[in-house]
Design a protein around this motif. Structure first.
Motif, PDB file in Angstrom:
ATOM      1  N   LEU A   2       0.824  -1.198   0.000  1.00  0.00           N
ATOM      2  CA  LEU A   2       0.000   0.000   0.000  1.00  0.00           C
ATOM      3  C   LEU A   2       0.866   1.259   0.000  1.00  0.00           C
ATOM      4  O   LEU A   2       0.570   2.237  -0.686  1.00  0.00           O
ATOM      5  CB  LEU A   2      -0.901  -0.021   1.238  1.00  0.00           C
ATOM      6  N   PHE A   5       2.291   2.068  -3.369  1.00  0.00           N
ATOM      7  CA  PHE A   5       1.264   2.444  -4.316  1.00  0.00           C
ATOM      8  C   PHE A   5       0.792   3.872  -4.092  1.00  0.00           C
ATOM      9  O   PHE A   5       0.268   4.516  -4.998  1.00  0.00           O
ATOM     10  CB  PHE A   5       0.096   1.456  -4.145  1.00  0.00           C
ATOM     11  N   ARG A   6       1.026   4.376  -2.898  1.00  0.00           N
ATOM     12  CA  ARG A   6       0.395   5.629  -2.497  1.00  0.00           C
ATOM     13  C   ARG A   6       0.837   6.822  -3.352  1.00  0.00           C
ATOM     14  O   ARG A   6       0.074   7.759  -3.552  1.00  0.00           O
ATOM     15  CB  ARG A   6       0.693   5.902  -1.025  1.00  0.00           C
ATOM     16  N   GLN A  10      -3.431   8.516  -5.466  1.00  0.00           N
ATOM     17  CA  GLN A  10      -4.498   9.513  -5.383  1.00  0.00           C
ATOM     18  C   GLN A  10      -5.018   9.884  -6.770  1.00  0.00           C
ATOM     19  O   GLN A  10      -6.208   9.942  -6.991  1.00  0.00           O
ATOM     20  CB  GLN A  10      -3.989  10.771  -4.662  1.00  0.00           C
ATOM     21  N   ILE A  13      -6.811   6.700  -8.477  1.00  0.00           N
ATOM     22  CA  ILE A  13      -8.044   6.111  -7.969  1.00  0.00           C
ATOM     23  C   ILE A  13      -9.146   7.128  -7.747  1.00  0.00           C
ATOM     24  O   ILE A  13     -10.301   6.865  -8.043  1.00  0.00           O
ATOM     25  CB  ILE A  13      -7.746   5.324  -6.682  1.00  0.00           C
ATOM     26  N   PHE A 204     -10.030   0.855 -10.743  1.00  0.00           N
ATOM     27  CA  PHE A 204     -10.294  -0.450 -10.161  1.00  0.00           C
ATOM     28  C   PHE A 204      -9.300  -1.474 -10.693  1.00  0.00           C
ATOM     29  O   PHE A 204      -8.764  -2.291  -9.948  1.00  0.00           O
ATOM     30  CB  PHE A 204     -11.726  -0.851 -10.508  1.00  0.00           C
ATOM     31  N   SER A 207      -5.989  -0.782  -9.031  1.00  0.00           N
ATOM     32  CA  SER A 207      -6.023  -1.148  -7.621  1.00  0.00           C
ATOM     33  C   SER A 207      -5.965  -2.661  -7.447  1.00  0.00           C
ATOM     34  O   SER A 207      -5.223  -3.173  -6.613  1.00  0.00           O
ATOM     35  CB  SER A 207      -7.306  -0.630  -6.967  1.00  0.00           C
ATOM     36  N   LEU A 208      -6.780  -3.348  -8.266  1.00  0.00           N
ATOM     37  CA  LEU A 208      -6.813  -4.803  -8.162  1.00  0.00           C
ATOM     38  C   LEU A 208      -5.450  -5.390  -8.472  1.00  0.00           C
ATOM     39  O   LEU A 208      -4.967  -6.299  -7.809  1.00  0.00           O
ATOM     40  CB  LEU A 208      -7.856  -5.375  -9.129  1.00  0.00           C
ATOM     41  N   ALA A 211      -3.143  -4.679  -5.690  1.00  0.00           N
ATOM     42  CA  ALA A 211      -3.471  -5.399  -4.479  1.00  0.00           C
ATOM     43  C   ALA A 211      -2.818  -6.772  -4.458  1.00  0.00           C
ATOM     44  O   ALA A 211      -2.589  -7.333  -3.378  1.00  0.00           O
ATOM     45  CB  ALA A 211      -4.989  -5.537  -4.353  1.00  0.00           C
TER      46      ALA A 211
ATOM     47  N   THR B   2      -7.531  -5.099   1.411  1.00  0.00           N
ATOM     48  CA  THR B   2      -6.651  -4.059   0.871  1.00  0.00           C
ATOM     49  C   THR B   2      -7.460  -3.001   0.120  1.00  0.00           C
ATOM     50  O   THR B   2      -7.229  -1.804   0.264  1.00  0.00           O
ATOM     51  CB  THR B   2      -5.636  -4.692  -0.108  1.00  0.00           C
ATOM     52  N   LEU B   3      -8.420  -3.511  -0.663  1.00  0.00           N
ATOM     53  CA  LEU B   3      -9.260  -2.609  -1.454  1.00  0.00           C
ATOM     54  C   LEU B   3      -9.982  -1.631  -0.561  1.00  0.00           C
ATOM     55  O   LEU B   3     -10.001  -0.424  -0.810  1.00  0.00           O
ATOM     56  CB  LEU B   3     -10.313  -3.430  -2.214  1.00  0.00           C
ATOM     57  N   ILE B   6      -7.696   0.968   0.693  1.00  0.00           N
ATOM     58  CA  ILE B   6      -7.373   2.012  -0.288  1.00  0.00           C
ATOM     59  C   ILE B   6      -8.544   2.963  -0.442  1.00  0.00           C
ATOM     60  O   ILE B   6      -8.383   4.191  -0.444  1.00  0.00           O
ATOM     61  CB  ILE B   6      -7.019   1.364  -1.649  1.00  0.00           C
ATOM     62  N   THR B  10      -8.590   6.870   0.291  1.00  0.00           N
ATOM     63  CA  THR B  10      -8.935   7.826  -0.752  1.00  0.00           C
ATOM     64  C   THR B  10     -10.016   8.772  -0.266  1.00  0.00           C
ATOM     65  O   THR B  10      -9.913   9.997  -0.424  1.00  0.00           O
ATOM     66  CB  THR B  10      -9.449   7.083  -1.994  1.00  0.00           C
TER      67      THR B  10
END
Lengths: 260, 181
Positions: A2, A5-6, A10, A13, A204, A207-208, A211, B2-3, B6, B10
Protein backbone atom coordinates in the motif's frame (compact mmCIF):
# COMPACT_ATOMS: atom_id res chain seq x y z
CA UNK A 1 2.37 -2.77 -0.88
CA UNK A 2 0.00 0.00 0.00
CA UNK A 3 2.89 2.33 0.82
CA UNK A 4 4.53 1.80 -2.54
CA UNK A 5 1.26 2.44 -4.32
CA UNK A 6 0.40 5.63 -2.50
CA UNK A 7 2.57 7.85 -4.66
CA UNK A 8 0.35 7.60 -7.71
CA UNK A 9 -2.64 6.30 -5.84
CA UNK A 10 -4.50 9.51 -5.38
CA UNK A 11 -4.48 10.45 -9.04
CA UNK A 12 -5.13 6.93 -10.20
CA UNK A 13 -8.04 6.11 -7.97
CA UNK A 14 -9.86 9.26 -6.96
CA UNK A 15 -12.61 9.49 -9.62
CA UNK A 16 -13.36 13.09 -8.73
CA UNK A 17 -9.81 14.32 -9.16
CA UNK A 18 -10.24 14.67 -12.93
CA UNK A 19 -12.85 17.39 -12.40
CA UNK A 20 -10.53 19.46 -10.20
CA UNK A 21 -10.02 22.91 -11.68
CA UNK A 22 -6.39 23.92 -11.36
CA UNK A 23 -5.16 27.48 -11.42
CA UNK A 24 -2.57 27.83 -14.15
CA UNK A 25 -2.33 31.60 -14.17
CA UNK A 26 -3.61 34.28 -11.82
CA UNK A 27 -5.08 37.08 -13.90
CA UNK A 28 -5.88 39.31 -10.95
CA UNK A 29 -9.06 40.84 -9.64
CA UNK A 30 -11.60 42.51 -11.85
CA UNK A 31 -14.32 44.30 -9.95
CA UNK A 32 -14.95 41.95 -7.10
CA UNK A 33 -14.10 38.78 -9.05
CA UNK A 34 -10.77 37.04 -9.11
CA UNK A 35 -10.05 35.51 -12.50
CA UNK A 36 -7.75 32.59 -13.24
CA UNK A 37 -6.55 30.95 -16.39
CA UNK A 38 -7.28 27.35 -15.43
CA UNK A 39 -6.83 23.90 -16.92
CA UNK A 40 -10.54 24.12 -17.87
CA UNK A 41 -9.78 27.26 -19.88
CA UNK A 42 -6.77 25.62 -21.47
CA UNK A 43 -8.72 22.62 -22.70
CA UNK A 44 -11.63 24.78 -23.84
CA UNK A 45 -9.16 26.84 -25.86
CA UNK A 46 -7.57 23.66 -27.25
CA UNK A 47 -10.87 22.09 -28.33
CA UNK A 48 -11.99 25.34 -29.96
CA UNK A 49 -8.64 25.65 -31.71
CA UNK A 50 -9.05 22.12 -33.04
CA UNK A 51 -12.46 23.05 -34.47
CA UNK A 52 -11.03 26.15 -36.12
CA UNK A 53 -8.10 24.15 -37.50
CA UNK A 54 -10.27 21.37 -38.91
CA UNK A 55 -12.93 23.55 -40.49
CA UNK A 56 -10.51 26.31 -41.42
CA UNK A 57 -8.40 23.78 -43.30
CA UNK A 58 -11.49 22.22 -44.88
CA UNK A 59 -12.74 25.64 -45.98
CA UNK A 60 -9.36 26.79 -47.25
CA UNK A 61 -9.04 23.85 -49.66
CA UNK A 62 -12.24 24.66 -51.53
CA UNK A 63 -11.70 22.01 -54.16
CA UNK A 64 -14.51 20.74 -56.35
CA UNK A 65 -13.38 17.19 -55.63
CA UNK A 66 -12.77 17.33 -51.88
CA UNK A 67 -9.80 15.91 -50.03
CA UNK A 68 -10.47 13.76 -46.99
CA UNK A 69 -10.30 16.52 -44.40
CA UNK A 70 -12.33 18.83 -46.61
CA UNK A 71 -14.86 16.03 -46.97
CA UNK A 72 -15.10 15.67 -43.18
CA UNK A 73 -15.63 19.41 -42.80
CA UNK A 74 -18.33 19.39 -45.45
CA UNK A 75 -19.99 16.38 -43.81
CA UNK A 76 -20.19 18.36 -40.55
CA UNK A 77 -21.61 21.33 -42.43
CA UNK A 78 -24.23 19.22 -44.16
CA UNK A 79 -25.09 17.33 -40.99
CA UNK A 80 -25.92 20.48 -39.03
CA UNK A 81 -27.69 22.11 -41.97
CA UNK A 82 -29.86 19.04 -42.49
CA UNK A 83 -30.67 18.84 -38.79
CA UNK A 84 -31.82 22.48 -38.68
CA UNK A 85 -33.75 22.12 -41.92
CA UNK A 86 -35.59 19.02 -40.76
CA UNK A 87 -36.54 20.46 -37.36
CA UNK A 88 -36.95 24.22 -37.84
CA UNK A 89 -37.34 24.44 -41.62
CA UNK A 90 -35.50 26.72 -44.05
CA UNK A 91 -36.07 29.74 -41.80
CA UNK A 92 -34.07 28.04 -39.07
CA UNK A 93 -30.94 28.26 -41.22
CA UNK A 94 -30.57 31.82 -39.94
CA UNK A 95 -29.26 30.17 -36.80
CA UNK A 96 -26.97 27.80 -38.68
CA UNK A 97 -23.68 29.33 -37.45
CA UNK A 98 -25.01 29.40 -33.89
CA UNK A 99 -26.11 25.74 -33.85
CA UNK A 100 -22.95 24.73 -35.71
CA UNK A 101 -20.76 26.47 -33.13
CA UNK A 102 -22.74 24.98 -30.24
CA UNK A 103 -22.63 21.44 -31.58
CA UNK A 104 -18.95 21.38 -32.43
CA UNK A 105 -17.94 23.29 -29.29
CA UNK A 106 -19.65 20.65 -27.15
CA UNK A 107 -18.64 17.75 -29.38
CA UNK A 108 -14.96 18.73 -29.42
CA UNK A 109 -14.95 19.28 -25.64
CA UNK A 110 -16.63 15.91 -25.04
CA UNK A 111 -14.28 13.99 -27.30
CA UNK A 112 -11.17 15.80 -26.11
CA UNK A 113 -12.26 14.95 -22.56
CA UNK A 114 -11.96 11.25 -23.40
CA UNK A 115 -8.22 11.60 -23.93
CA UNK A 116 -6.51 10.38 -20.75
CA UNK A 117 -5.41 13.22 -18.47
CA UNK A 118 -7.46 15.70 -20.46
CA UNK A 119 -9.95 17.96 -18.73
CA UNK A 120 -13.58 17.73 -19.83
CA UNK A 121 -14.88 21.29 -20.01
CA UNK A 122 -18.47 20.14 -20.50
CA UNK A 123 -18.42 18.21 -17.24
CA UNK A 124 -18.85 21.50 -15.39
CA UNK A 125 -22.20 23.08 -14.73
CA UNK A 126 -20.44 26.45 -14.90
CA UNK A 127 -19.97 25.78 -18.62
CA UNK A 128 -23.15 23.94 -19.55
CA UNK A 129 -25.57 26.26 -17.72
CA UNK A 130 -24.32 29.45 -19.44
CA UNK A 131 -24.56 27.64 -22.78
CA UNK A 132 -28.13 26.57 -22.04
CA UNK A 133 -29.01 30.09 -20.84
CA UNK A 134 -27.51 31.48 -24.03
CA UNK A 135 -29.73 29.18 -26.09
CA UNK A 136 -32.86 30.12 -24.15
CA UNK A 137 -31.98 33.84 -24.31
CA UNK A 138 -31.58 33.61 -28.07
CA UNK A 139 -34.92 31.82 -28.32
CA UNK A 140 -36.75 34.35 -26.10
CA UNK A 141 -35.19 37.43 -27.70
CA UNK A 142 -35.70 36.21 -31.24
CA UNK A 143 -39.18 34.93 -30.41
CA UNK A 144 -40.33 38.35 -29.21
CA UNK A 145 -38.41 40.16 -31.97
CA UNK A 146 -40.06 38.08 -34.70
CA UNK A 147 -43.54 37.49 -33.30
CA UNK A 148 -44.04 40.28 -30.76
CA UNK A 149 -46.52 39.23 -28.12
CA UNK A 150 -47.78 36.42 -30.33
CA UNK A 151 -44.71 34.62 -29.03
CA UNK A 152 -46.70 34.06 -25.82
CA UNK A 153 -49.02 31.80 -27.81
CA UNK A 154 -46.27 29.28 -27.19
CA UNK A 155 -47.76 28.89 -23.70
CA UNK A 156 -51.29 28.58 -25.04
CA UNK A 157 -51.70 25.57 -27.29
CA UNK A 158 -54.80 26.05 -29.41
CA UNK A 159 -57.78 23.74 -29.47
CA UNK A 160 -58.34 23.10 -25.76
CA UNK A 161 -61.53 23.99 -23.87
CA UNK A 162 -61.19 27.31 -22.03
CA UNK A 163 -61.09 25.89 -18.51
CA UNK A 164 -58.12 23.65 -19.39
CA UNK A 165 -55.97 26.74 -19.91
CA UNK A 166 -55.95 27.43 -16.17
CA UNK A 167 -53.96 24.24 -15.84
CA UNK A 168 -52.23 24.24 -19.23
CA UNK A 169 -50.63 27.68 -19.18
CA UNK A 170 -48.79 27.22 -15.86
CA UNK A 171 -47.56 23.82 -17.04
CA UNK A 172 -46.32 25.27 -20.32
CA UNK A 173 -44.62 28.18 -18.55
CA UNK A 174 -42.89 25.89 -16.09
CA UNK A 175 -41.80 23.49 -18.83
CA UNK A 176 -40.34 26.45 -20.71
CA UNK A 177 -38.52 27.82 -17.69
CA UNK A 178 -37.11 24.39 -16.85
CA UNK A 179 -35.60 24.02 -20.32
CA UNK A 180 -32.24 25.69 -19.56
CA UNK A 181 -31.90 23.52 -16.47
CA UNK A 182 -32.68 20.24 -18.21
CA UNK A 183 -30.56 21.22 -21.19
CA UNK A 184 -27.52 22.01 -19.06
CA UNK A 185 -27.95 19.27 -16.46
CA UNK A 186 -28.35 16.56 -19.11
CA UNK A 187 -25.00 17.40 -20.68
CA UNK A 188 -23.28 18.06 -17.37
CA UNK A 189 -24.65 14.88 -15.77
CA UNK A 190 -23.83 12.65 -18.69
CA UNK A 191 -20.26 13.84 -19.00
CA UNK A 192 -19.67 13.80 -15.25
CA UNK A 193 -21.16 10.34 -14.68
CA UNK A 194 -19.50 8.89 -17.75
CA UNK A 195 -16.07 10.09 -16.73
CA UNK A 196 -16.54 8.93 -13.15
CA UNK A 197 -17.48 5.45 -14.39
CA UNK A 198 -14.49 5.40 -16.75
CA UNK A 199 -12.17 6.44 -13.96
CA UNK A 200 -13.69 3.94 -11.55
CA UNK A 201 -13.12 1.00 -13.87
CA UNK A 202 -9.63 2.14 -14.81
CA UNK A 203 -8.75 2.83 -11.19
CA UNK A 204 -10.29 -0.45 -10.16
CA UNK A 205 -8.09 -2.32 -12.62
CA UNK A 206 -4.99 -0.60 -11.25
CA UNK A 207 -6.02 -1.15 -7.62
CA UNK A 208 -6.81 -4.80 -8.16
CA UNK A 209 -3.50 -5.34 -9.90
CA UNK A 210 -1.63 -3.48 -7.18
CA UNK A 211 -3.47 -5.40 -4.48
CA UNK A 212 -1.78 -8.57 -5.71
CA UNK A 213 -2.72 -12.15 -4.95
CA UNK A 214 -5.99 -13.38 -6.37
CA UNK A 215 -7.04 -9.82 -7.14
CA UNK A 216 -4.64 -9.77 -10.09
CA UNK A 217 -6.91 -12.26 -11.87
CA UNK A 218 -9.81 -9.84 -11.58
CA UNK A 219 -7.83 -6.85 -12.85
CA UNK A 220 -8.21 -7.70 -16.60
CA UNK A 221 -11.97 -7.94 -16.11
CA UNK A 222 -12.12 -4.40 -14.79
CA UNK A 223 -9.81 -3.32 -17.60
CA UNK A 224 -12.08 -4.86 -20.25
CA UNK A 225 -15.05 -3.12 -18.69
CA UNK A 226 -13.08 0.11 -18.85
CA UNK A 227 -12.50 -0.40 -22.56
CA UNK A 228 -16.18 -1.15 -23.12
CA UNK A 229 -17.19 1.94 -21.15
CA UNK A 230 -14.74 3.98 -23.19
CA UNK A 231 -16.48 2.92 -26.39
CA UNK A 232 -19.81 3.78 -24.80
CA UNK A 233 -18.47 7.18 -23.75
CA UNK A 234 -17.49 7.97 -27.32
CA UNK A 235 -21.10 7.32 -28.26
CA UNK A 236 -22.31 9.47 -25.37
CA UNK A 237 -19.91 12.28 -26.34
CA UNK A 238 -21.44 12.47 -29.81
CA UNK A 239 -24.95 11.82 -28.65
CA UNK A 240 -25.00 14.51 -25.98
CA UNK A 241 -23.63 17.12 -28.38
CA UNK A 242 -26.29 16.02 -30.87
CA UNK A 243 -29.08 16.18 -28.29
CA UNK A 244 -27.98 19.64 -27.17
CA UNK A 245 -27.90 20.93 -30.75
CA UNK A 246 -31.14 19.17 -31.67
CA UNK A 247 -33.02 20.59 -28.69
CA UNK A 248 -31.63 24.00 -29.58
CA UNK A 249 -33.20 23.54 -33.01
CA UNK A 250 -36.49 22.49 -31.41
CA UNK A 251 -36.49 25.62 -29.22
CA UNK A 252 -35.56 27.80 -32.18
CA UNK A 253 -38.47 26.24 -34.05
CA UNK A 254 -40.70 27.40 -31.16
CA UNK A 255 -39.37 30.93 -31.59
CA UNK A 256 -40.00 30.78 -35.34
CA UNK A 257 -43.47 29.24 -35.15
CA UNK A 258 -44.87 29.81 -31.64
CA UNK A 259 -48.46 28.81 -32.40
CA UNK A 260 -48.17 25.05 -32.54
CA UNK B 1 -9.32 -5.89 2.73
CA UNK B 2 -6.65 -4.06 0.87
CA UNK B 3 -9.26 -2.61 -1.45
CA UNK B 4 -11.32 -1.32 1.38
CA UNK B 5 -8.24 0.20 2.92
CA UNK B 6 -7.37 2.01 -0.29
CA UNK B 7 -10.93 3.21 -0.74
CA UNK B 8 -11.10 4.43 2.82
CA UNK B 9 -7.81 6.23 2.50
CA UNK B 10 -8.93 7.83 -0.75
CA UNK B 11 -12.14 8.98 0.84
CA UNK B 12 -10.25 10.36 3.81
CA UNK B 13 -7.80 12.13 1.53
CA UNK B 14 -10.62 13.60 -0.47
CA UNK B 15 -12.42 14.72 2.63
CA UNK B 16 -9.29 16.21 4.13
CA UNK B 17 -8.72 18.36 1.06
CA UNK B 18 -11.65 20.32 2.34
CA UNK B 19 -12.70 21.19 -1.19
CA UNK B 20 -16.30 20.82 -2.29
CA UNK B 21 -17.25 18.60 -5.20
CA UNK B 22 -15.25 20.39 -7.94
CA UNK B 23 -18.10 21.16 -10.38
CA UNK B 24 -20.01 22.84 -7.54
CA UNK B 25 -17.01 24.67 -6.07
CA UNK B 26 -17.88 28.29 -6.77
CA UNK B 27 -14.39 29.82 -6.80
CA UNK B 28 -13.82 29.04 -10.48
CA UNK B 29 -17.29 30.02 -11.70
CA UNK B 30 -16.35 33.60 -12.66
CA UNK B 31 -13.26 32.43 -14.55
CA UNK B 32 -15.17 29.64 -16.27
CA UNK B 33 -17.99 31.92 -17.39
CA UNK B 34 -15.58 34.70 -18.39
CA UNK B 35 -13.45 32.47 -20.58
CA UNK B 36 -16.45 30.57 -21.91
CA UNK B 37 -17.89 33.88 -23.09
CA UNK B 38 -14.65 34.92 -24.74
CA UNK B 39 -13.82 31.59 -26.34
CA UNK B 40 -17.36 30.81 -27.47
CA UNK B 41 -17.78 34.30 -28.93
CA UNK B 42 -14.45 34.07 -30.70
CA UNK B 43 -15.29 30.63 -32.05
CA UNK B 44 -18.71 31.82 -33.17
CA UNK B 45 -17.26 34.86 -34.94
CA UNK B 46 -14.50 32.87 -36.63
CA UNK B 47 -16.92 30.22 -37.82
CA UNK B 48 -19.79 32.47 -38.84
CA UNK B 49 -17.70 35.23 -40.46
CA UNK B 50 -14.93 33.34 -42.18
CA UNK B 51 -15.08 29.59 -42.14
CA UNK B 52 -18.74 28.64 -42.64
CA UNK B 53 -19.41 31.08 -45.53
CA UNK B 54 -16.39 29.69 -47.35
CA UNK B 55 -17.40 26.11 -46.65
CA UNK B 56 -20.95 26.85 -47.78
CA UNK B 57 -19.59 28.65 -50.83
CA UNK B 58 -17.51 25.63 -51.75
CA UNK B 59 -20.54 23.36 -51.43
CA UNK B 60 -22.67 25.74 -53.48
CA UNK B 61 -19.95 26.10 -56.08
CA UNK B 62 -19.68 22.33 -56.31
CA UNK B 63 -23.42 21.92 -56.66
CA UNK B 64 -23.63 24.57 -59.38
CA UNK B 65 -20.62 23.08 -61.16
CA UNK B 66 -22.16 19.64 -61.11
CA UNK B 67 -25.50 21.03 -62.29
CA UNK B 68 -23.76 22.98 -65.07
CA UNK B 69 -21.78 19.95 -66.14
CA UNK B 70 -24.92 17.84 -66.19
CA UNK B 71 -26.68 20.48 -68.29
CA UNK B 72 -23.71 20.61 -70.64
CA UNK B 73 -23.68 16.84 -70.89
CA UNK B 74 -27.42 16.77 -71.62
CA UNK B 75 -26.94 19.46 -74.28
CA UNK B 76 -24.10 17.54 -75.90
CA UNK B 77 -26.14 14.37 -75.75
CA UNK B 78 -28.98 16.14 -77.53
CA UNK B 79 -26.53 17.36 -80.14
CA UNK B 80 -25.17 13.87 -80.62
CA UNK B 81 -28.66 12.43 -81.01
CA UNK B 82 -29.47 15.18 -83.50
CA UNK B 83 -26.32 14.48 -85.47
CA UNK B 84 -27.10 10.79 -85.41
CA UNK B 85 -30.57 11.48 -86.77
CA UNK B 86 -29.12 13.73 -89.46
CA UNK B 87 -26.70 11.00 -90.45
CA UNK B 88 -29.51 8.46 -90.60
CA UNK B 89 -31.56 10.79 -92.78
CA UNK B 90 -28.68 11.46 -95.17
CA UNK B 91 -27.89 7.76 -95.36
CA UNK B 92 -31.51 7.02 -96.23
CA UNK B 93 -31.43 9.78 -98.84
CA UNK B 94 -28.21 8.47 -100.35
CA UNK B 95 -29.66 4.99 -100.48
CA UNK B 96 -32.77 6.27 -102.22
CA UNK B 97 -30.60 8.20 -104.68
CA UNK B 98 -28.50 5.16 -105.40
CA UNK B 99 -31.59 3.03 -105.87
CA UNK B 100 -33.04 5.57 -108.28
CA UNK B 101 -29.82 5.86 -110.27
CA UNK B 102 -29.51 2.11 -110.47
CA UNK B 103 -33.12 1.81 -111.59
CA UNK B 104 -32.61 4.43 -114.29
CA UNK B 105 -29.47 2.70 -115.53
CA UNK B 106 -31.24 -0.62 -115.60
CA UNK B 107 -34.13 0.90 -117.54
CA UNK B 108 -31.75 2.45 -120.04
CA UNK B 109 -29.88 -0.79 -120.51
CA UNK B 110 -33.16 -2.69 -120.85
CA UNK B 111 -34.30 -0.25 -123.48
CA UNK B 112 -31.10 -0.48 -125.47
CA UNK B 113 -31.17 -4.25 -125.18
CA UNK B 114 -34.76 -4.23 -126.48
CA UNK B 115 -33.80 -1.95 -129.36
CA UNK B 116 -30.82 -4.10 -130.32
CA UNK B 117 -32.89 -7.24 -130.02
CA UNK B 118 -35.63 -5.76 -132.21
CA UNK B 119 -33.06 -4.65 -134.77
CA UNK B 120 -31.41 -8.03 -134.89
CA UNK B 121 -34.81 -9.74 -134.94
CA UNK B 122 -35.84 -7.62 -137.92
CA UNK B 123 -32.59 -8.38 -139.73
CA UNK B 124 -33.00 -12.06 -139.05
CA UNK B 125 -36.61 -11.89 -140.26
CA UNK B 126 -35.63 -10.31 -143.55
CA UNK B 127 -32.82 -12.82 -143.99
CA UNK B 128 -35.20 -15.64 -143.15
CA UNK B 129 -37.89 -14.43 -145.58
CA UNK B 130 -35.24 -13.97 -148.30
CA UNK B 131 -33.99 -17.43 -147.67
CA UNK B 132 -37.52 -18.81 -147.70
CA UNK B 133 -38.24 -17.01 -150.97
CA UNK B 134 -35.12 -18.42 -152.49
CA UNK B 135 -35.93 -21.89 -151.21
CA UNK B 136 -39.44 -21.74 -152.68
CA UNK B 137 -38.02 -20.42 -155.98
CA UNK B 138 -35.53 -23.23 -156.07
CA UNK B 139 -38.22 -25.75 -155.23
CA UNK B 140 -40.52 -24.42 -157.93
CA UNK B 141 -37.71 -24.62 -160.38
CA UNK B 142 -36.86 -28.08 -159.19
CA UNK B 143 -40.49 -29.05 -159.55
CA UNK B 144 -40.54 -27.68 -163.02
CA UNK B 145 -37.48 -29.76 -163.88
CA UNK B 146 -39.15 -32.79 -162.32
CA UNK B 147 -42.14 -32.24 -164.64
CA UNK B 148 -40.04 -31.96 -167.72
CA UNK B 149 -37.92 -34.94 -166.69
CA UNK B 150 -41.04 -36.95 -165.98
CA UNK B 151 -42.55 -35.91 -169.31
CA UNK B 152 -39.34 -36.84 -171.09
CA UNK B 153 -39.14 -40.10 -169.22
CA UNK B 154 -42.78 -40.89 -170.03
CA UNK B 155 -42.34 -40.12 -173.74
CA UNK B 156 -39.18 -42.22 -173.78
CA UNK B 157 -41.01 -45.08 -172.09
CA UNK B 158 -43.87 -44.72 -174.57
CA UNK B 159 -41.33 -44.65 -177.45
CA UNK B 160 -39.88 -47.88 -176.22
CA UNK B 161 -43.36 -49.38 -176.43
CA UNK B 162 -43.63 -47.79 -179.93
CA UNK B 163 -46.46 -45.70 -178.91
CA UNK B 164 -46.53 -42.08 -179.78
CA UNK B 165 -48.50 -39.59 -177.98
CA UNK B 166 -48.57 -35.88 -178.35
CA UNK B 167 -46.20 -34.15 -176.04
CA UNK B 168 -48.90 -31.93 -174.58
CA UNK B 169 -51.01 -34.87 -173.46
CA UNK B 170 -48.11 -36.47 -171.75
CA UNK B 171 -47.30 -33.21 -170.04
CA UNK B 172 -50.86 -32.82 -168.74
CA UNK B 173 -50.94 -36.41 -167.54
CA UNK B 174 -47.70 -35.90 -165.61
CA UNK B 175 -48.92 -32.64 -164.16
CA UNK B 176 -52.14 -34.22 -162.95
CA UNK B 177 -50.22 -37.19 -161.55
CA UNK B 178 -47.89 -34.82 -159.67
CA UNK B 179 -50.73 -32.77 -158.34
CA UNK B 180 -52.51 -35.98 -157.35
CA UNK B 181 -49.55 -37.35 -155.51
Amino acid sequence: MLEKFRGVGQVAIDPIHQFQVQKWLDLGTFGNQHLYFTNATGFMLLSSALIVLLFGYAASRGKIVPSRIQSIGELGYGFIADMIRSIAGEEGLKFFPFVFTLFFFIFAANVLGLVPYAFTTTSHIAVTLPLALLVISVVIIYGFYKNGFRFLKLFMPSGAPWWVYFLLIPIEVISFLVRPLTLSLRLFGNMLAGHIVLKLFAGFAVSLFAAGGMYILLAPLAFVMGVVMNALEFLVAGLQAYIFAMLTCVYINDALHPAH
Amino acid sequence: MTLIAIAAETAAQHGSEGGAFPPFDPWHFPSQIFFLTIIFTALYLLLSRFILPRLGGVLEHRESTIANNLDEAARMNDQAVEAQNAVAVSIAQAQANARETAGKARLKIDQSIAIETAKIDAELDTKLSNAEARISDLRDEAMKNVESIATDAASNILAKFDTNAPKADIGNAVKSALVGS
